[in-house]
Design a protein around this motif. Structure first.
Motif, PDB file in Angstrom:
ATOM      1  N   PHE A 205     -10.301  -2.365 -16.016  1.00  0.00           N
ATOM      2  CA  PHE A 205      -9.876  -2.493 -15.212  1.00  0.00           C
ATOM      3  C   PHE A 205     -10.298  -3.512 -14.646  1.00  0.00           C
ATOM      4  O   PHE A 205     -11.564  -3.393 -14.759  1.00  0.00           O
ATOM      5  N   ASP A 206     -10.131  -3.054 -13.010  1.00  0.00           N
ATOM      6  CA  ASP A 206     -10.488  -3.901 -12.377  1.00  0.00           C
ATOM      7  C   ASP A 206     -10.876  -2.939 -10.544  1.00  0.00           C
ATOM      8  O   ASP A 206     -10.203  -2.049 -11.043  1.00  0.00           O
TER       9      ASP A 206
ATOM     10  N   LEU B  73     -21.198   4.267  -1.681  1.00  0.00           N
ATOM     11  CA  LEU B  73     -21.420   2.696  -1.954  1.00  0.00           C
ATOM     12  C   LEU B  73     -20.597   2.421  -0.560  1.00  0.00           C
ATOM     13  O   LEU B  73     -19.885   3.322   0.351  1.00  0.00           O
ATOM     14  N   ASP B  74     -20.666   0.910   0.054  1.00  0.00           N
ATOM     15  CA  ASP B  74     -20.599   0.702   1.471  1.00  0.00           C
ATOM     16  C   ASP B  74     -19.432   0.146   2.248  1.00  0.00           C
ATOM     17  O   ASP B  74     -18.705  -0.866   2.468  1.00  0.00           O
ATOM     18  N   VAL B  75     -18.813  -0.608   0.479  1.00  0.00           N
ATOM     19  CA  VAL B  75     -16.948  -1.007   0.421  1.00  0.00           C
ATOM     20  C   VAL B  75     -16.216   0.890   0.165  1.00  0.00           C
ATOM     21  O   VAL B  75     -16.418   1.359  -1.148  1.00  0.00           O
ATOM     22  N   ALA B  76     -15.241   0.286   0.501  1.00  0.00           N
ATOM     23  CA  ALA B  76     -14.145   0.954  -0.280  1.00  0.00           C
ATOM     24  C   ALA B  76     -13.575   0.189  -1.042  1.00  0.00           C
ATOM     25  O   ALA B  76     -12.939  -0.823  -1.365  1.00  0.00           O
ATOM     26  N   LEU B  77     -13.794   1.749  -2.478  1.00  0.00           N
ATOM     27  CA  LEU B  77     -13.546   1.015  -3.991  1.00  0.00           C
ATOM     28  C   LEU B  77     -12.157   1.200  -4.658  1.00  0.00           C
ATOM     29  O   LEU B  77     -11.803   2.349  -3.821  1.00  0.00           O
ATOM     30  N   GLN B  78     -10.925   1.007  -5.105  1.00  0.00           N
ATOM     31  CA  GLN B  78      -9.977   1.105  -5.540  1.00  0.00           C
ATOM     32  C   GLN B  78      -9.826   0.764  -6.891  1.00  0.00           C
ATOM     33  O   GLN B  78     -10.430   0.015  -7.063  1.00  0.00           O
ATOM     34  N   PHE B  79      -9.625   1.285  -8.134  1.00  0.00           N
ATOM     35  CA  PHE B  79      -9.937   1.190  -9.464  1.00  0.00           C
ATOM     36  C   PHE B  79      -8.414   0.677  -9.777  1.00  0.00           C
ATOM     37  O   PHE B  79      -7.027   0.985  -9.752  1.00  0.00           O
ATOM     38  N   THR B  80      -8.039  -1.208  -9.987  1.00  0.00           N
ATOM     39  CA  THR B  80      -6.439  -1.156 -10.134  1.00  0.00           C
ATOM     40  C   THR B  80      -5.901  -2.085 -12.418  1.00  0.00           C
ATOM     41  O   THR B  80      -7.327  -1.853 -12.531  1.00  0.00           O
ATOM     42  N   ASN B  81      -5.402  -2.377 -12.621  1.00  0.00           N
ATOM     43  CA  ASN B  81      -4.722  -2.279 -13.932  1.00  0.00           C
ATOM     44  C   ASN B  81      -5.517  -2.113 -14.617  1.00  0.00           C
ATOM     45  O   ASN B  81      -6.194  -2.980 -15.771  1.00  0.00           O
ATOM     46  N   TYR B  82      -5.498  -0.979 -15.180  1.00  0.00           N
ATOM     47  CA  TYR B  82      -6.201   0.268 -16.024  1.00  0.00           C
ATOM     48  C   TYR B  82      -5.200  -0.441 -17.223  1.00  0.00           C
ATOM     49  O   TYR B  82      -4.157  -0.031 -16.485  1.00  0.00           O
ATOM     50  N   ARG B  83      -6.038  -0.754 -18.315  1.00  0.00           N
ATOM     51  CA  ARG B  83      -5.429  -0.953 -19.774  1.00  0.00           C
ATOM     52  C   ARG B  83      -5.751  -0.952 -20.829  1.00  0.00           C
ATOM     53  O   ARG B  83      -7.166  -0.835 -20.516  1.00  0.00           O
TER      54      ARG B  83
END
Length: 164
Positions: A6-7, A154-164
């Protein structure tokens, strides 16, 4: 068997940010405490920054608070905001807020170090520009990494994409 991956990205939903800004403009126009203060909020630099203007530092910060409230209601993280202090410019105070998008090298290294040190042993993290690719042979380990990172401040907003 091929690796699962995932990304990890830090992207802003610009439509939701635009909706939040428009709602803030509407609320500033209707609220009694903003009447006659010259308070305004608008995009600056093509949706990369927001500029707030008001006749006092307190009013500029109040507009920022309204904007933050609207962002939260729209499901956006406040970690995307990088606000300066209000500065006096002529007779009005200006407050410039830049929107942070993408994961910079420093944060990418910090996140990959957390994954290496605290994550499952079979997981690999690669920095690819302004995002990270996390891969493993087991999907359960990837779920563990997502849970681990969601628990970190963490100081950044994270999203989790392309889960395969």
């Amino acid at each position: 068997m091929a690796d699962s991956s995932f990304d990890i990205v830090s992207k802003i939903d610009h439509q939701e940010a635009d909706n939040a800004l428009n709602q803030t403009v509407k609320e500033i126009g209707h609220r009694f405490d903003f009447k006659g203060t010259g308070a305004s909020i608008a995009w600056s630099g093509g949706h990369k920054a927001v500029e707030i203007k008001a006749n006092s530092e307190e009013r500029a910060n109040a507009v920022l608070d309204v904007f933050k409230e609207k962002l939260i209601k729209r499901g956006l993280s406040l970690k995307i905001l990088d606000a300066d202090e209000p500065k006096l410019s002529g007779k009005e105070y200006r407050l410039l807020i830049t929107l942070k998008e993408g994961i910079d090298q420093e944060h990418a290294k910090k996140i990959s170090k957390i994954i290496r040190d605290e994550g499952p042993k079979g997981v690999k993290a690669q920095i690819q520009g302004d995002e990270l690719r996390v891969s493993s042979k087991k999907k359960d380990e990837l779920q563990d990494v997502i849970t681990l990172l969601k628990g970190k401040d963490l100081d950044v907003a994270l999203q989790f994409t392309n889960y395969r």
